[in-house]
Design an enzyme around this catalytic site. Structure first.
Site, mmCIF file in Angstrom:
data_model
loop_
_atom_site.group_PDB
_atom_site.id
_atom_site.type_symbol
_atom_site.label_atom_id
_atom_site.label_comp_id
_atom_site.label_asym_id
_atom_site.label_seq_id
_atom_site.Cartn_x
_atom_site.Cartn_y
_atom_site.Cartn_z
ATOM 1 C CE LYS A 53 -2.200 -1.035 3.920
ATOM 2 N NZ LYS A 53 -1.662 -2.251 4.274
ATOM 3 N NE ARG A 78 -4.399 -2.001 9.647
ATOM 4 C CZ ARG A 78 -3.414 -1.404 9.040
ATOM 5 N NH1 ARG A 78 -3.589 -0.419 8.499
ATOM 6 N NH2 ARG A 78 -2.209 -1.993 8.969
ATOM 7 N NE ARG A 129 7.252 -3.359 5.984
ATOM 8 C CZ ARG A 129 6.091 -3.133 5.881
ATOM 9 N NH1 ARG A 129 5.691 -2.470 4.811
ATOM 10 N NH2 ARG A 129 5.099 -3.724 6.776
ATOM 11 N NE ARG A 163 6.605 -1.077 9.660
ATOM 12 C CZ ARG A 163 5.420 -1.136 8.954
ATOM 13 N NH1 ARG A 163 5.458 -0.377 7.855
ATOM 14 N NH2 ARG A 163 4.391 -1.774 9.476
ATOM 15 N NE ARG A 217 1.949 -5.647 10.874
ATOM 16 C CZ ARG A 217 3.036 -5.617 10.164
ATOM 17 N NH1 ARG A 217 4.264 -6.141 10.809
ATOM 18 N NH2 ARG A 217 3.564 -4.910 9.111
HETATM 19 P P1 ADP Z 1 1.025 -2.662 7.697
HETATM 20 O O1 ADP Z 1 -0.349 -2.409 6.978
HETATM 21 O O2 ADP Z 1 1.861 -3.054 6.781
HETATM 22 O O3 ADP Z 1 0.503 -3.484 8.761
HETATM 23 P P2 ADP Z 1 0.759 0.116 8.382
HETATM 24 O O4 ADP Z 1 2.142 1.148 8.520
HETATM 25 O O5 ADP Z 1 -0.223 0.468 7.898
HETATM 26 O O6 ADP Z 1 1.474 -1.193 8.250
HETATM 27 O O7 ADP Z 1 0.468 0.079 10.056
HETATM 28 C C1 ADP Z 1 1.129 -0.305 11.084
HETATM 29 C C2 ADP Z 1 0.235 -0.494 12.640
HETATM 30 O O8 ADP Z 1 -0.188 0.607 12.760
HETATM 31 C C3 ADP Z 1 -0.710 -1.516 12.336
HETATM 32 O O9 ADP Z 1 -0.369 -2.907 12.328
HETATM 33 C C4 ADP Z 1 -1.586 -1.045 13.660
HETATM 34 O O10 ADP Z 1 -1.215 -1.439 14.524
HETATM 35 C C5 ADP Z 1 -1.418 0.503 13.371
HETATM 36 N N1 ADP Z 1 -2.591 0.995 12.480
HETATM 37 C C6 ADP Z 1 -2.471 1.346 11.422
HETATM 38 N N2 ADP Z 1 -3.331 2.118 10.992
HETATM 39 C C7 ADP Z 1 -4.480 1.603 11.803
HETATM 40 C C8 ADP Z 1 -6.103 1.675 11.817
HETATM 41 N N3 ADP Z 1 -6.821 2.368 10.785
HETATM 42 N N4 ADP Z 1 -6.640 1.034 13.089
HETATM 43 C C9 ADP Z 1 -5.659 0.465 13.780
HETATM 44 N N5 ADP Z 1 -4.595 0.334 13.931
HETATM 45 C C10 ADP Z 1 -3.983 0.796 12.865
#
Ligand code: ADP
Length: 187
Positions: free
Chosen positions: A13, A88, A127, A133, A144
């Site tokens: 994404k 999400r 990554r 990270r 996740r």
């Molecule tokens: P990825 O999609 O690769 O897991 P992101 O950078 O989008 O990575 O998100 C990292 C973390 O941030 C998620 O695992 C979650 O803990 C938190 N997070 C991000 N966006 C949301 C959301 N919309 N609702 C709840 N938690 C979120």
């Protein structure tokens, strides 16, 4: 144009948004990046979000919705934006919809990037090594993925029923995926 990028962790994404930002001249709103920024600055929001992120759990809806609606209300997002990592959960999607209706705005499209779990896991482990990270460790990745299947995947049907969903094959090089995304969006 208000576009949502949806997909499992590691589906690309962020990478696709970085390409679309230049092509569509839209700002990129990544909740994950915003949280990581707040954590690095030790802001009150960062402190509240850190525990959840570190353990591969979702940050509570109230915190995320507050963060996103504040950003969407900014001048820089007036002409639209690329939403990455939000919504999400179905609850977040419903709250986003209510907010947009109040503002007389609507989502233009939802793009879901699809790839096999094995490939996603491989990308995240790489990554984790490259970017250090804190949530790209084998245990957290598994959590996740679980959270994605349970909480986020239902959004595919949610947006499918609204007729704004575009499914895109997320495998191949970033440029190949980008071409598929642009073709789907007609841009
Ligand atoms: P990825 O999609 O690769 O897991 P992101 O950078 O989008 O990575 O998100 C990292 C973390 O941030 C998620 O695992 C979650 O803990 C938190 N997070 C991000 N966006 C949301 C959301 N919309 N609702 C709840 N938690 C979120």
């Amino acid at each position: 144009m208000l576009i949502v990028l949806l997909g499992a962790p590691g589906s690309g994404k962020g990478t696709q948004c970085n390409l679309l930002v230049q092509q569509l001249k839209l700002p990129h709103l990544s909740t994950g990046e915003l949280f990581r920024f707040h954590i690095s600055q030790s802001t009150p929001l960062g402190k509240r979000a850190q525990e959840f992120i570190q353990h591969g759990q979702l940050v509570p809806d109230d915190l995320v919705v507050e963060l996103v609606t504040e950003e969407l209300g900014n001048d820089r997002c007036r002409e639209g934006c690329l939403l990455d990592g939000f919504p999400r959960t179905v609850a977040q999607a419903e709250r986003l919809e209510r907010y947009l209706v109040e503002q007389d705005r609507h989502l233009t499209a939802v793009v879901v990037l699809e790839a096999e779990e094995q490939e996603l896991r491989r990308r995240m482990l790489r990554r984790g090594e490259l970017e250090n990270r804190q949530d790209d460790t084998p245990e957290t990745i598994a959590r996740r993925m679980d959270v994605y299947r349970r909480e986020t995947a239902p959004l595919i049907d949610f947006y499918g029923e609204k007729g704004i969903l575009h499914r895109v094959d997320g495998t191949g090089s970033p440029d190949e995926v980008n071409q598929r995304v642009c073709a789907e969006l007609g841009v």
